[in-house]
Design a protein around this motif. Structure first.
Motif, PDB file in Angstrom:
ATOM      1  N   ASP A 203     -67.848 -30.622  10.864  1.00 58.28           N
ATOM      2  CA  ASP A 203     -67.811 -29.196  10.545  1.00 58.28           C
ATOM      3  C   ASP A 203     -66.523 -28.909   9.776  1.00 58.28           C
ATOM      4  N   ARG A 204     -66.667 -28.674   8.487  1.00 60.02           N
ATOM      5  CA  ARG A 204     -65.512 -28.478   7.613  1.00 60.02           C
ATOM      6  C   ARG A 204     -64.748 -27.189   7.913  1.00 60.02           C
ATOM      7  N   LEU A 205     -65.412 -26.228   8.555  1.00 64.59           N
ATOM      8  CA  LEU A 205     -64.758 -24.963   8.883  1.00 64.59           C
ATOM      9  C   LEU A 205     -64.030 -25.017  10.221  1.00 64.59           C
TER      10      LEU A 205
ATOM     11  N   SER B 189     -65.182 -20.759  18.598  1.00 63.81           N
ATOM     12  CA  SER B 189     -66.501 -20.255  18.244  1.00 63.81           C
ATOM     13  C   SER B 189     -67.397 -20.187  19.472  1.00 63.81           C
TER      14      SER B 189
ATOM     15  N   GLU C 159     -74.707 -31.226   5.586  1.00 66.53           N
ATOM     16  CA  GLU C 159     -73.518 -31.785   6.236  1.00 66.53           C
ATOM     17  C   GLU C 159     -73.298 -33.267   5.945  1.00 66.53           C
TER      18      GLU C 159
ATOM     19  N   PHE D 154     -65.320 -24.771  13.298  1.00 68.05           N
ATOM     20  CA  PHE D 154     -65.910 -24.025  14.405  1.00 68.05           C
ATOM     21  C   PHE D 154     -66.511 -24.948  15.460  1.00 68.05           C
TER      22      PHE D 154
END
Length: 134
Positions: free
Chosen positions: A40-42, A8, A34, A44
């Motif tokens: 960051d669960r995604l 990212s 959060e 990035f």
């Protein structure tokens, strides 16, 4: 085999530190979403942790201290430390401490809103020369 790994542009290595009251308020809103782990669960922002997020918050509070005022700044720093401790004590959201921590982050947001209102009422200009509350 493809060895390409997505990175990212947000993950520059240096943390984003909010520079004004509006950016700080936005950060608080994202932190509330959060909580309690701030991971960051995604994926990035793989280096994001509770420590990095509260470092951002505390550094940003320091940056906007003159706009908050000494009393509100001291209260916000205390609320930040208490919120972090609550999140650390409830990483699985099982004992209600996460909810209490979110309330404390919301209290910081209210301090920022109050400061922004005072700045608009006093017609104080922001860094760009406009009356925005920042």
């Amino acid at each position: 085999m493809n060895d390409y790994v997505f990175r990212s542009p947000l993950a520059s290595g240096a943390p984003f530190i909010p520079a004004n009251l509006g950016e700080l308020d936005d950060q608080l809103a994202s932190m509330m979403l959060e909580a309690p782990t701030f991971v960051d669960r995604l994926g990035f922002l793989p280096d994001q942790t509770i420590d990095s997020r509260f470092h951002q918050l505390d550094t940003a509070l320091s940056r906007v201290k003159p706009k908050l005022g000494a009393e509100s700044y001291a209260k916000a720093v205390d609320l930040s430390a208490r919120a972090k401790a609550l999140f650390l004590s409830d990483p699985d959201m099982t004992n209600g401490k996460t909810k209490e921590g979110i309330w404390l982050l919301d209290e910081i947001s209210q301090l920022i809103t109050d400061a922004r209102r005072r700045r608009v009422k006093a017609e104080l200009r922001d860094d760009e020369g406009e009356v925005t509350g920042d």
